[in-house]
Scaffold this active site. Structure first.
Site, PDB file in Angstrom:
ATOM      1  N   ARG A  38       0.603  -5.144  12.363  1.00 63.02           N
ATOM      2  CA  ARG A  38      -0.016  -5.362  13.676  1.00 63.02           C
ATOM      3  C   ARG A  38       0.512  -6.710  14.165  1.00 63.02           C
ATOM      4  NH1 ARG A  38      -1.071  -0.754  13.607  1.00 63.02           N
ATOM      5  NH2 ARG A  38      -3.069   0.329  13.841  1.00 63.02           N
ATOM      6  N   GLY A  62       0.850  -1.194   0.000  1.00 64.57           N
ATOM      7  CA  GLY A  62       0.000   0.000   0.000  1.00 64.57           C
ATOM      8  C   GLY A  62       0.878   1.233   0.000  1.00 64.57           C
ATOM      9  N   GLU A 120       0.308  -4.993  23.700  1.00 59.18           N
ATOM     10  CA  GLU A 120       1.116  -3.767  23.779  1.00 59.18           C
ATOM     11  C   GLU A 120       0.652  -2.952  24.983  1.00 59.18           C
ATOM     12  OE1 GLU A 120       0.976  -1.601  20.081  1.00 59.18           O
ATOM     13  OE2 GLU A 120       1.846  -3.262  18.956  1.00 59.18           O
ATOM     14  N   SER A 126      -4.258  -8.740  -5.040  1.00 53.86           N
ATOM     15  CA  SER A 126      -4.277  -8.504  -6.493  1.00 53.86           C
ATOM     16  C   SER A 126      -3.114  -7.591  -6.843  1.00 53.86           C
ATOM     17  CB  SER A 126      -5.608  -7.838  -6.886  1.00 53.86           C
ATOM     18  OG  SER A 126      -5.778  -6.644  -6.132  1.00 53.86           O
ATOM     19  N   HIS A 144       6.251  -0.018  19.058  1.00 53.27           N
ATOM     20  CA  HIS A 144       5.235   0.481  18.117  1.00 53.27           C
ATOM     21  C   HIS A 144       5.593   1.923  17.742  1.00 53.27           C
ATOM     22  CE1 HIS A 144       0.786  -0.032  16.767  1.00 53.27           C
ATOM     23  NE2 HIS A 144       1.422   0.844  15.991  1.00 53.27           N
TER      24      HIS A 144
END
Ligand code: 8YV
Length: 319
Positions: free
Chosen positions: A230, A148, A259, A171, A278
């Site tokens: 994640r 992304g 977390e 895809s 994180h």
């Protein structure tokens, strides 16, 4: 004056901006009941530590806008918000560079033993003997899982270093294929060819626990896993086993199923794991940009204007 709940860190000047038009109330992260103590909100600025679902919405009939601080919005049931005609936004784009640069740092730290050899000097090992060589990172292959915005930015910044980038999505992404920054590969092929596998998928019911033992076994024994997505996208028990038995060489983890990660967690007993709290987007500049976008979104929604980064605006308008 309408009420706005705040359940995520927000700089004072942006809080003051909200206070010009709203009663701003801090609601502890993770609150799922007892909202009457805080008032009846029109809007809510929250983040991944706070669930917003059908039960929440039933308790907050005055809520008409939810602004999620973060690109990941797995704590928000968007379908339930859409059904309740409550628009939801997230904060994509503004954090791409920050997350990509930390990912690059972790790739280099793994490949060149930066954390490991810091300890080698500090514990006196160097006084006994010079350390073993590591390996070049240039000339190696990075597999991006979930190409992304962040994955693309990572591909753009590592390609000039001479790192070949493969990617796998459900895809193919024609824009990525045309850009040349990465090449699509089938799942098994990408795992078998990659020296570094970096996870950048959202956490959904489809991706929850999807990276398992069989996937680690497809990777090279010299390969490394990086998780910037994640914690719950990886089967943690399978990861620990793969690290302990040499199925993979090591891992760098910025996210965890629990977390903050307890200091007693088994992952922290392994010497081939680099961990971060994180921290992907956690820079002063990027977090401010995220909050500014989130507050802009919230104000737009409360004024009936289409927000910049909506998750369900069109669905609500067309329903
Ligand atoms: C933050 C993130 O931890 O954007 C995300 O999805 O995970 C990070 O940027 C998140 O925004 C919670 O504050």
């Amino acid at each position: 004056m309408e009420t706005v709940f705040i359940s995520s860190a927000i700089p004072d000047d942006l809080r003051e901006r909200l206070q010009q038009n709203y009663r701003v109330v801090d609601v502890p992260e993770g609150t799922t009941s007892g909202f009457e103590a805080y008032g009846e909100p029109a809007g809510w600025f929250m983040d991944g530590g706070t669930p917003v679902d059908a039960d929440t919405l039933a308790q907050l009939p005055t809520l008409r806008a939810v602004s999620n601080h973060g690109v990941g919005y797995d704590s928000v049931d968007v379908a339930a918000c859409t059904a309740a005609k409550v628009p939801v936004t997230n904060t994509p784009g503004v954090l791409d560079n920050a997350v990509a640069e930390l990912t690059l740092g972790l790739i280099l730290a793994l490949g060149r033993g930066i954390v490991k050899y810091d300890g080698y000097v500090r514990d006196g090992s160097w006084e006994r003997e010079w350390p073993p060589y590591t390996n070049d990172v240039h000339g190696k292959t990075l597999g991006v899982v979930g190409m992304g915005r962040i994955g693309r930015r990572l591909a753009e910044i590592v390609a000039p270093l001479g790192i070949e980038v493969l990617y796998h999505n459900r895809s193919q992404n024609p824009a990525i294929d045309e850009s040349g920054v990465a090449a699509y590969a089938e799942w098994e092929d990408m795992l078998q060819r990659s020296d570094f596998v970096s996870l950048h998928t959202p956490l959904t019911e489809r991706t929850r626990g999807f990276f398992v033992k069989e996937d680690f076994e497809l990777m090279k024994p010299s390969a490394y896993l990086i998780n910037m997505a994640r914690g719950a996208v990886v089967n943690t028990d399978d990861l620990i086993a793969a690290l302990q038995d040499g199925t993979i060489a090591g891992a760098a983890l910025d996210v965890f199923e629990q977390e903050p990660l307890p200091a007693s967690h088994p992952l922290l007993a392994l010497d081939n794991v680099i961990v971060q709290p994180h921290n992907g987007s956690a820079t002063v500049e990027t977090r401010r940009a995220m909050v500014e976008l989130g507050i802009d979104n919230l104000e737009d929604m409360l004024h009936g204007r289409e927000p910049r980064t909506s998750l369900n605006w069109d669905e609500i308008r067309s329903s």
